[in-house]
Enzyme design. Structure first.
Site, PDB file in Angstrom:
ATOM      1  N   GLU A  85      -6.525  28.038  70.014  1.00 15.92           N
ATOM      2  CA  GLU A  85      -5.123  27.619  69.985  1.00 15.92           C
ATOM      3  C   GLU A  85      -4.205  28.594  70.719  1.00 15.92           C
ATOM      4  O   GLU A  85      -3.164  28.219  71.251  1.00 15.92           O
ATOM      5  CB  GLU A  85      -4.604  27.521  68.537  1.00 15.92           C
ATOM      6  N   ASN A  86      -4.546  29.862  70.658  1.00 12.28           N
ATOM      7  CA  ASN A  86      -3.660  30.865  71.253  1.00 12.28           C
ATOM      8  C   ASN A  86      -3.693  30.854  72.774  1.00 12.28           C
ATOM      9  O   ASN A  86      -2.916  31.563  73.406  1.00 12.28           O
ATOM     10  CB  ASN A  86      -3.979  32.263  70.719  1.00 12.28           C
TER      11      ASN A  86
END
Lengths: 236, 230, 236, 230
Positions: A66-67
């Site tokens: 996600e990052n």
């Protein structure tokens, strides 16, 4: 970080209130087998992170974080680099062809349906595939991270979790009483006792863990479970 | 349009006012402006609202709770589902001393992006049918339901990049991008800590992650390593 | 591409139906003087493009192009590079510190209020600052490009245009009858006859072109014009 | 997840169906997939809807009008306000033979982004009080008016990048980015022409403009230079 499947037998565990069951590592191993070669997969924090250790390099599976990473292969054994972590803060190794992008582009990828599969942990899954995995009422507050976006956006959502709570309460239920992550989002449930598909007609038992009977799975499941299909024993 | 270069993080944050909303870049250890956070702690400003991906995951944002500087946190990850260690923020939240607005990651970044991009909001499926939809407008369009999420902006953004040039252009390393580029667009005052300040032109035009017009202040700092061990 | 202001006297032009007036180049020169040192400026297609030739390098003005450039200095004399153009398709030279980004980020910059000033052409401007510049009803269809976003997003909007049409009709009117680009968006109008500010109380004459009287500007203007302030002659 | 490499642009577009909506990257001369456009012309597919920044500005998209392949264009720049030369599309539009949906640039890119990012729409001020607002929903929120713009997607996207690797990662040159990265996210089938196909790893991770998962087909072509002279 690659586990040795041959040594996994000893990982089957027992507790006083819950059934004899597979370890977290075996759940992760079985969940990894659900992933198609060449697919792009997001792994949730906790148990799902272990899945990265059970995919074969030859399968060309690429993990998305996600990052803002596409194309990490797994958790890194090398020196910690603060800027090269997955969404759980763990250091990762990159494959050739990896890319970095910001959080907006990462969630465009997730929410837009471009991730083949996500493996998330669960607190409860309902008969119609509702997921609850971010909020324990007794603790309050909650931590949602990317779970709601992944539940909505991943093409296939695999929940990897213990079949029952430590107190022996079923986590697979008719209706979730924990707050939901998303409605009707789960495709497959992989637990220490079984592999269950969520279908348009409800829950359907596909596999049982070694030494676990269809009846036992039904007894530890809090929702109607169709056991009429071909039910096999998990091969681990 | 040159960015103003400060020689200490303390000087760079000295005029932040009590009651400000502060956007804090970073994702756990990556791209996290720890020097600026600690300077904000030393500054003693109070009644702050922090907008960040996480608090209490090895980040130093939780340090601001030691002197109760945070009255509210808007984050995606703030209260652990399990584990023995509890953050200071978690304790203050449980005691009713600090407020928490939990937002899904993809919604948080879109709200910030809308705030920076002059959009009045976005429609998402994320959060439909959950607690996140409470009090929010749901639009039915062509037979589908969408949750209306509104923009979010800060008075100040604290960012971390690898390099910055004197025009304020920022270059990020690896997964150090995360929330930083969008937060750069969504605050009235943008302050970035960088590992190195370079001359304009040293960052190639296709290596700029945040164009200089967004950045007001730069400070060169040795990065402070943080790590979350779960 | 830098014009020689000393030679601009001969650029004052006359026609049979319109007043004696400044050339396009002089309008661009005067519009350029509105730009603050160090500011970030977007230039529309056509006449506004000429503005780039009249800014001093020492002023540190940086031009933004909708297609995804921040920090070009002006139109390039060197070989044409298909990938290094402004929104009008013209080749540009980059300043040190320039950056490239995609159209989504470019319009986040524009719509989000991060551009200090835009200089756009105009078909009509109304007394309350409405702009019409994208659609000629007689031609139909229209071409809007980034004009509507710039009109909404630029902190200061400068319209550079001929004061009247070729047929001698005022372009500055009480109410636009051409379709609007945006309502209440114009801050300053620079024409071949005058510089006019759009204020909360209406149009206010700031400067007249050399040899043009306040009365003449009023006569060629189709809206109420406050001429009571200090009105100077343009210095070119 | 490797991209499929085609040896000719004609092969790469051969199975596009009549009636498809085609997203076409590029901005005048920059990042414009001219080889793919000409291949689409040679393919003879008809009743196509093209979504592009511009048509008739020196681009080759107008070539598709020679054999009346375009029934509709969604663009920001399609009919010149002045000038003697007229595009083929303009003539067909004026004759009522082709449809035009004109969209502001910032709105077009946000609609495409929403289509690719799983958003149901965005709220913008752009177009309020103009012809662009006709037939669209206006939301009043906290005393402000916002125009609701809905997502836009294509069946196919035709893109141009500088380099592509076998996993489909694309690297753009300079202002060749423009609409390409967002269009890559918003179509069911994404075809990119590149100047060079390289091995995975040759494009550095922070140089990837479009991550490989978005790209289905790659074809290496000598770029066709186009230019608009106004």
């Amino acid at each position: 970080m690659r586990a040795d499947p041959g040594a996994l037998g000893r990982l089957i565990v027992a507790s006083s209130t819950a059934p004899v069951s597979l370890s977290r590592e075996l759940i992760a191993l079985r969940a990894a087998r659900e992933l198609a070669p060449g697919s792009v997969v997001n792994l949730g924090i906790g148990l799902p992170t272990l899945v990265a250790g059970f995919v074969e390099a030859a399968d060309g599976i690429r993990f998305q974080a996600e990052n803002g990473i596409l194309g990490y292969s797994g958790i890194s054994d090398s020196d910690f680099d603060a800027d090269l972590i997955n969404a759980g803060g763990q250091p990762v190794d990159l494959l050739a062809g990896a890319s970095f992008f910001d959080t907006a582009d990462s969630f465009a990828m997730i929410r837009g349906g471009h991730i083949d599969a996500a493996v998330l942990g669960g607190l409860q899954v309902s008969a119609r595939g509702d997921l609850a995995n971010w909020y324990v009422p007794a603790r309050g507050g909650g931590s949602v991270g990317g779970a709601m976006d992944l539940a909505v956006g991943a093409r296939t959502l695999i929940i990897a979790m213990a079949h029952v709570t430590r107190e022996g309460e079923p986590r697979i239920v008719e209706v979730c009483d924990y707050p939901l992550t998303a409605e009707r989002c789960v495709d497959v449930i992989v637990t220490d006792l079984a592999v269950i598909d969520v279908t348009a007609r409800g829950l359907s038992l596909r596999e049982t863990a070694p030494g676990v009977s269809v009846e036992e799975v039904g007894a530890w499941t809090g929702a109607a479970l169709d056991t009429s299909g071909p039910v096999r024993e998990m091969s681990l | 349009m040159n960015a103003e270069v400060f020689f200490t993080p303390d000087a760079a944050v000295a005029d932040i006012e009590d009651g400000s909303t502060i956007l804090v870049g970073g994702f756990v250890s990556a791209g996290t402006p720890s020097n600026l956070i600690l300077a904000l702690k030393r500054s003693g400003q109070t009644n702050l609202t922090a907008v960040a991906n996480n608090i209490g995951l090895g980040d130093l944002l939780d340090e601001l709770c030691e002197d109760r500087q945070l009255s509210k946190v808007i984050a995606t990850f703030a209260i652990r589902a399990s584990g023995t260690r509890s953050s200071r923020f978690e304790a203050q939240y449980r005691a009713g001393e600090a407020e928490l607005e939990l937002v899904p990651q993809g919604t948080l970044i879109e709200r910030l992006r809308a705030g920076g991009a002059g959009l009045g909001g976005v429609l998402t499926r994320t959060g439909l049918g959950t607690m996140m939809a409470e009090g929010k407008q749901v639009l039915e369009l062509d037979g589908e339901s969408w949750l209306l999420e509104r923009p979010l902006r800060g008075d100040v953004a604290l960012l971390k990049a690898w390099r910055g040039d004197r025009q304020g252009n920022l270059q990020y390393r690896q997964a150090g991008l995360n929330f930083n580029p969008v937060m750069a667009t969504a605050a009235d005052l943008v302050i970035a800590e960088v590992e190195e300040i370079v001359e304009a032109g040293e960052i190639p035009p296709d290596g700029v992650g945040t164009p200089g017009l967004y950045v007001d202040r730069l400070v060169q700092c040795e990065p402070i390593p943080v790590r979350w061990d779960g």
